[in-house]
Design an enzyme around this catalytic site. Structure first.
Site: not given
Ligand code: NOJ
Ligand code: NOJ
Length: 623
Positions: A147, A203, A206-207, A431
């Site tokens: 992650w 960030d 999560e990227e 979402e």
């Molecule tokens: C899961 C993350 O929650 C999401 O924000 C991200 O865009 C995807 N993984 C791809 O990295």
């Molecule tokens: C993906 C989003 O990018 C992230 O901000 C969020 O925490 C997770 N999904 C779970 O909702």
């Protein structure tokens, strides 16, 4: 089915000209908001353990991001989503929904426990590193998958939510309870902020790894409010002395045109336009702070310029066909950032609704200060709505004040109307929704954060305002320094945390040669809790960031914790493919005499392994 009376009304109105068309729209919008409010609230409650009907198995007080278990699997609890959701629930409680109080107490209990869980970001004791973990299993146990970690917005967001409720309790004379039960959780989070705000992290999406506007803004608020609460309780907050430096850093995101959302480590394709900057201002909103406050309120001229730049980016029909032909004074569907490819990069409900909330917040600030100032920086924002706008300060007695205020309100409503248009008849918010026809919902269904964003938007729309937190005597240091204060951490036992002690740890560097195809992952599993105690679901992930064709390296420095009395580690490497195939696990057990563990939080590597995967390679299922 529209009722007869509504039809009649619509007919009457349609007999007029364009004005009545917009009146019909306004009536429909009010109806939508009225219908959606209980649906959204229930949508949130359904996703919180232990009683949420859509999330069986979720721990007490744990907010599950979405009941979706595949494509994508969101059946986890994220510290960020949970804190933002409870921020809104606590607001709802403060605005009169008294029934929510038991749930708020469950949240406190759940977070006190989560803080102590060791995870791949680190342990809780002695250095708080584990607090940066973005997500946990639905039952509150560690999540070991690969992650983007750590994410440093979780602790400050949680602190902000807990402080919000604590301030209420203090006002009700329950200071002792706050001091003994809730403050210890907050204190850990603030210690984490003070210690790590100047360290890189991922960030909110999560990227990308680096520093993020959203995170910095949350960090600043938490240290300021934390410091104020500490004073009330007669307790020290060492970390809080970092606040001016965090504020100083916050200013550096401005690039002359907009807020660059992230300072990113490593190569990337981002131009810096990102919803992160709009959502950050929602977290920092203080209706009493002046619009030129460096806390960067929604009404700050730079933030308004940034808002316009962000929204305009998505007006491009090549990027978002869904927005084609929408005039500049009308809301559109908004996504995370223009380069987004997640689910092909679509608009998000929580960002479209968040942008409406943003504008309602700006209006509230003008109302509080009885005036509205237009500067050269914010002028283009206003001109889109009111071509006659010019720079200056307009008091409530000035007609321009009322014209502009009402145009901004209409503009805000038009973002809600966009969400309305793409909300399915049952009111369930996923979402995302597709940027191309048929514009249907996509990605995680029933996203808790989407529902929370609706409730939060409506609070501001109704004029329910949060309490004030920005200090009157706010000032910026003359030079910014990237500093850090070492934190102390302790389990919040009164709130229900287990009385954990500093674990004894041996750091071992595992290096593994294993050729993999894109999508495969490698793990270590073995007879240590850190390695999942032989359970593949909680095996320890290796990283591939140094992988090359010449050296297909998977590696991790693993802080091994052994069971009492066990000194020999038995382990295997395991290959996880990407299409749900069976794991490929090595046949033979490997053995390591684990070096004597230490309790001082040292990161020194005590042993190294350099090995090659024994067993077959994977074969992509091409799913
Ligand atoms: C899961 C993350 O929650 C999401 O924000 C991200 O865009 C995807 N993984 C791809 O990295
Ligand atoms: C993906 C989003 O990018 C992230 O901000 C969020 O925490 C997770 N999904 C779970 O909702």
């Amino acid at each position: 089915m529209p009722s007869i009376s509504n039809l009649a009304l619509a007919g009457l109105l349609a007999a007029g000209q364009g004005v009545s068309a917009s009146l019909i729209g306004a009536i429909q919008l009010e109806k939508f908001i009225k219908q959606e409010t209980p649906i959204a609230l229930q949508g949130i409650l359904d996703n919180i353990g232990p009683n949420g009907v859509k999330v069986p198995g979720a721990g007490r007080g744990l907010v599950i991001a979405s009941p979706s278990k595949e494509n994508p699997d969101y059946f986890f609890t994220w510290t960020r989503d949970a804190a933002l959701t409870f921020r809104t629930l606590i607001d709802d409680f403060l605005f009169g929904n008294k029934a929510l109080e038991p749930l708020i107490n469950d949240y406190i209990y759940g977070q006190a426990r989560l803080q102590t869980v060791s995870n791949p970001s680190g342990t809780f004791l002695p250095n708080g590193a584990g607090l940066g973990e973005p997500k946990y299993m639905a039952d509150g146990s560690r999540y070991n998958g690969n992650w983007g970690r750590p994410q440093r917005d979780g602790p400050p967001l949680r602190a902000i939510s807990l402080i919000q409720y604590s301030n209420y309790l203090v006002s009700k004379g329950q200071t002792v309870r706050v001091r003994d039960e809730i403050w210890p959780i907050i204190a850990n989070d603030l210690a984490y902020v003070g210690q790590y705000w100047n360290s890189t992290g991922f960030d909110l999406w999560e990227e990308v790894n680096g520093a993020s506007f959203f995170t910095t803004q949350a960090q600043y608020r938490s240290l300021v409010e934390g410091g104020t609460l500490a004073k009330t309780l007669g307790l020290p907050c060492t970390a809080c002395s970092e606040a001016p430096q965090v504020l100083c850093f916050l200013q550096s995101y401005w690039n002359g045109k907009f807020m660059t959302a992230n300072f990113i480590q490593g190569s990337h394709n981002r131009g810096g336009v990102d919803a992160n900057t709009v959502l950050g201002a929602l977290v920092a909103f203080d209706p009493s702070a002046p619009c030129d406050s460096p806390s960067l309120q929604p009404c700050h001229p730079r933030m308004l310029a940034n808002f316009k730049n962000f929204v305009d980016t998505f007006r491009d029909p090549a990027l978002y066909p869904i927005n084609k032909g929408t005039p500049k004074n009308k809301g559109i569907a908004l996504g995370r950032y223009p380069e987004d490819t997640y689910f092909n990069g679509n608009p998000w409900y929580l960002i479209t609704l968040g942008s409406a909330e943003y504008l309602y917040a700006a209006i509230a600030s003008w109302e509080k200060s009885n005036s509205l100032t237009i500067t050269p920086t914010s002028l283009p924002f206003f001109k889109d709505l009111y071509p006659l706008a010019r720079t200056g300060t307009f008091g409530k007695l000035h007609p321009a004040y009322h014209i502009i205020k009402s145009l901004v309100k209409t503009y805000a409503d038009s973002f809600v109307a966009v969400s309305q248009k793409y909300t399915p008849p049952n009111g369930m918010l996923a979402e995302q929704f597709l940027k191309t026809a048929p514009y249907s919902p996509i990605s995680a269904a029933n996203l808790t954060w989407s529902f929370a964003s609706f409730i939060g938007m409506n609070h501001r729309r109704q004029g329910h305002l949060p309490t004030s937190w920005v200090p009157k005597d706010i000032s910026l240091p003359t030079t910014c320094v990237g500093s850090s204060v070492k934190g102390t951490y302790a389990p919040a036992t009164q709130a229900g945390a287990p009385n954990v002690t500093i674990p004894c740890i041996s750091n071992v560097l595992f290096q593994l040669n294993a050729s993999t195809y894109y999508g495969e992952n490698l793990y270590v599993v073995g007879n240590s809790p850190t390695l999942g105690n032989w359970d593949l679901d909680t095996a320890y992930p290796l990283m591939s960031s140094k992988y090359t064709a010449e050296r297909p390296l998977w590696y991790a420095t693993i802080p091994l914790e052994m069971e009492e009395g066990v000194t020999t580690l038995r382990y295997k490497y395991a290959r996880q493919q990407d299409c749900g195939q069976d794991w490929i696990v090595e046949e033979e057990e490997r053995v390591l005499e684990v070096p004597a563990c230490v309790k001082d939080g040292s990161e020194e590597v005590l042993a190294e392994r350099d090995e090659a995967f024994e067993g077959p390679g994977g074969s992509s299922g091409g799913c």
